[in-house]
Design an enzyme around this catalytic site. Structure first.
Site, PDB file in Angstrom:
ATOM      1  N   CYS A 151     -23.499 -11.899 -13.795  1.00  0.00           N
ATOM      2  CA  CYS A 151     -22.151 -11.707 -14.320  1.00  0.00           C
ATOM      3  C   CYS A 151     -21.468 -10.511 -13.661  1.00  0.00           C
ATOM      4  O   CYS A 151     -22.107  -9.689 -13.012  1.00  0.00           O
ATOM      5  CB  CYS A 151     -22.184 -11.456 -15.833  1.00  0.00           C
ATOM      6  SG  CYS A 151     -23.014 -12.714 -16.816  1.00  0.00           S
ATOM      7  N   ASP A 193       5.795  12.136  10.264  1.00  0.00           N
ATOM      8  CA  ASP A 193       6.711  11.182   9.634  1.00  0.00           C
ATOM      9  C   ASP A 193       7.803  11.928   8.867  1.00  0.00           C
ATOM     10  O   ASP A 193       7.520  12.704   7.955  1.00  0.00           O
ATOM     11  CB  ASP A 193       5.936  10.269   8.685  1.00  0.00           C
ATOM     12  CG  ASP A 193       6.800   9.146   8.149  1.00  0.00           C
ATOM     13  OD1 ASP A 193       6.840   8.086   8.787  1.00  0.00           O
ATOM     14  OD2 ASP A 193       7.436   9.347   7.101  1.00  0.00           O
TER      15      ASP A 193
END
Length: 495
Positions: free
Chosen positions: A33, A451
């Site tokens: 599971c 940037d």
């Protein structure tokens, strides 16, 4: 999770944050599971933990029919890690083993097949064939539950070598025949399962799982601002938009549709494919584009501890870093958008698509073409784009390097080597190479120091790039927080 006891605590609390990070199997039932399985928590002495679903299957356990452990997000470790295992896991997820075999995987990684096998077995509990087999089984389940194709067609579309191999694998992993699996419901809860509802709209409906919160509005805003006419479109109202785009895939073309409205831990997606053998690859490309295997809690824990970033993290929980649906396309667009605004880059990209993109055999709405192949751009004049000659030369240089295989940008590429090779091309600077590394290669730890927009966001928040070491290994997410802060600032000033 550093110990089995802590893993068991996660299972006991059904903590969905660890879905995909590990799996647990129960000896008394023979099933495995995901940590958040809603079933009654088994006793500790009956539980064994595995790093992958393939390892649990190799241990003789079948997939739980209730929590669908094969439908979990991928481990965020594979995005962070740049070593052999991380690169191999990304390539296997992209379907390389099905297309090229273990030998092809090893060649791409630059190691022998034996070394790859040994490393994967040691760290994830399964070799490349077992990992690919688990993925094929998941693809088969999706097709069984979302299409009306015959079993034989599904077997080969999923990558199985024979119908017998397909039947045996499905029975072994799901304890059901293909016919019984097709008749079974996708899951007992809307929260589990990877398939949507077949509603007559065509295509393969999917649920693309993610962990933790998901800031869908931010990533959809990002894609909407950059959508290129002909290959991308954004429809619907804010909060319930649908992003649509064309795809060039190994066996043909396709169209992907992803809805902004999130479900309980998943995004709705529909894939229209010319060849269903491309289902795994197309799914993984959408997962990378929407950054669905990220661990937002780990990102928030690290960045939230930085005073300048803490308010941004609190304001936008679950921020994602968009990747790329096509790495070659992303590289060309990065070059085309150098030193221009987002709007200008979008105009140039749309013109490139209109002039050099290949027409779809069957257009769909405004989607009429696929992005140009690098080989077609390498010798193209490109004068009609209206960009300086120097940048046209750079674009052709990058396109030629991609077409000839001199630069590798596939999911298993060595990021450092790829960036070095990009920088060796005339006209490609640190920003462009870093941006390609960030998005095409999915590196979560890229800092674009030059940037302008990010620097504006840093100034607004009081962040200092000198302190960027504290943002590792999530500097890409810090960049997106700064870009968001700068955009919010511009909107506030405009208002």
């Amino acid at each position: 999770m550093t110990s089995d006891d802590s893993r068991y605590e996660a299972v006991s609390s059904r903590d969905a944050r660890f879905d995909g990070e590990f799996f647990f199997a129960v000896s008394t039932t023979g099933i495995y599971c995901r940590p958040s399985c809603p079933a009654t928590t088994p006793k500790r002495r009956n539980v064994t933990f595995f790093p992958t679903a393939a390892a649990a299957q190799g241990g003789g356990f079948r997939a739980c029919r209730r929590c669908r452990p094969d439908a979990v997000p991928g481990s965020a470790d594979w995005n962070v890690r740049a070593d052999l295992v991380g690169r191999a896991m990304r390539l296997i997820g992209d379907g390389v083993v099905d297309r090229e075999g273990v030998a092809g995987l090893a060649t791409r990684l630059g190691y022998s097949a034996r070394q790859v096998q040994r490393q994967l077995n040691a760290e994830v509990g399964a070799g490349p064939i077992a990992l690919a087999r688990a993925q094929r089984a998941h693809t088969a389940r999706v097709l069984l539950q979302t299409t009306t194709l015959q079993a034989a067609e599904i077997a080969f579309a999923s990558g199985f070598a024979s119908v017998r191999q397909f039947n045996d694998t499905v029975r072994e992993i799901y304890a059901l025949t293909p016919g019984e699996l097709r008749a079974a419901p996708p899951g007992r809860s809307s929260r589990f399962g990877s398939v949507g509802t077949a509603d007559g709209a065509g295509g393969v409906p999917l649920r693309l799982a993610h962990r933790g919160p998901y800031a869908a509005d931010r990533i959809f805003d990002h894609l909407a601002a950059r959508a290129l006419t002909g290959i991308e479109e954004m429809t619907g109202e804010h909060g319930d938009r649908t992003y649509r785009r064309t795809l060039r895939l190994p066996h043909g073309t396709g169209i992907a549709e992803v809805r902004e409205r999130t479900g309980d831990g998943w995004l709705e997606c529909r894939l229209h494919l010319g060849d269903l053998r491309d289902l795994t690859t197309a799914t993984q490309r959408m997962r990378r584009l929407f950054d669905l295997d990220a661990d937002p809690d780990a990102v928030a824990e690290r960045l939230g501890a930085v005073p300048a970033l803490a308010p941004l993290v609190a304001r936008t929980p679950g921020l994602r870093a968009p990747g790329a649906a096509d790495v070659h396309e992303l590289a060309v667009r990065a070059v085309l958008g150098q030193q221009v605004s987002v709007a200008a880059g979008r105009r140039l990209g749309s013109a490139l698509v209109h002039t050099h993109g290949a027409p779809l055999q069957v257009p769909s709405g405004t989607l009429t073409r696929t992005f140009p192949d690098p080989a077609d751009l390498a010798g193209a004049g490109l004068e009609e784009l209206g960009v300086p000659a120097s940048r046209r030369d750079t674009l052709r240089s990058v396109a030629a390097a991609l077409a000839e295989g001199r630069i590798g940008l596939d999911p298993g590429a060595d990021r450092d080597q790829a960036e070095k090779e990009l920088l060796s091309l005339r006209g490609v600077g640190p920003w462009t190479a870093g941006y390609i590394r960030m998005r095409a290669l999915g590196d979560p730890d890229v800092l674009l120091t030059g940037d302008v927009a990010a620097l504006a966001g840093m100034r607004h928040t009081g962040a200092d790039p000198v302190d960027a070491g504290a943002w590792r290994p999530w500097r890409t997410y810090a960049m997106h927080h700064f870009w968001g802060a700068a955009a919010d600032r511009r909107r506030a000033v405009a208002a």
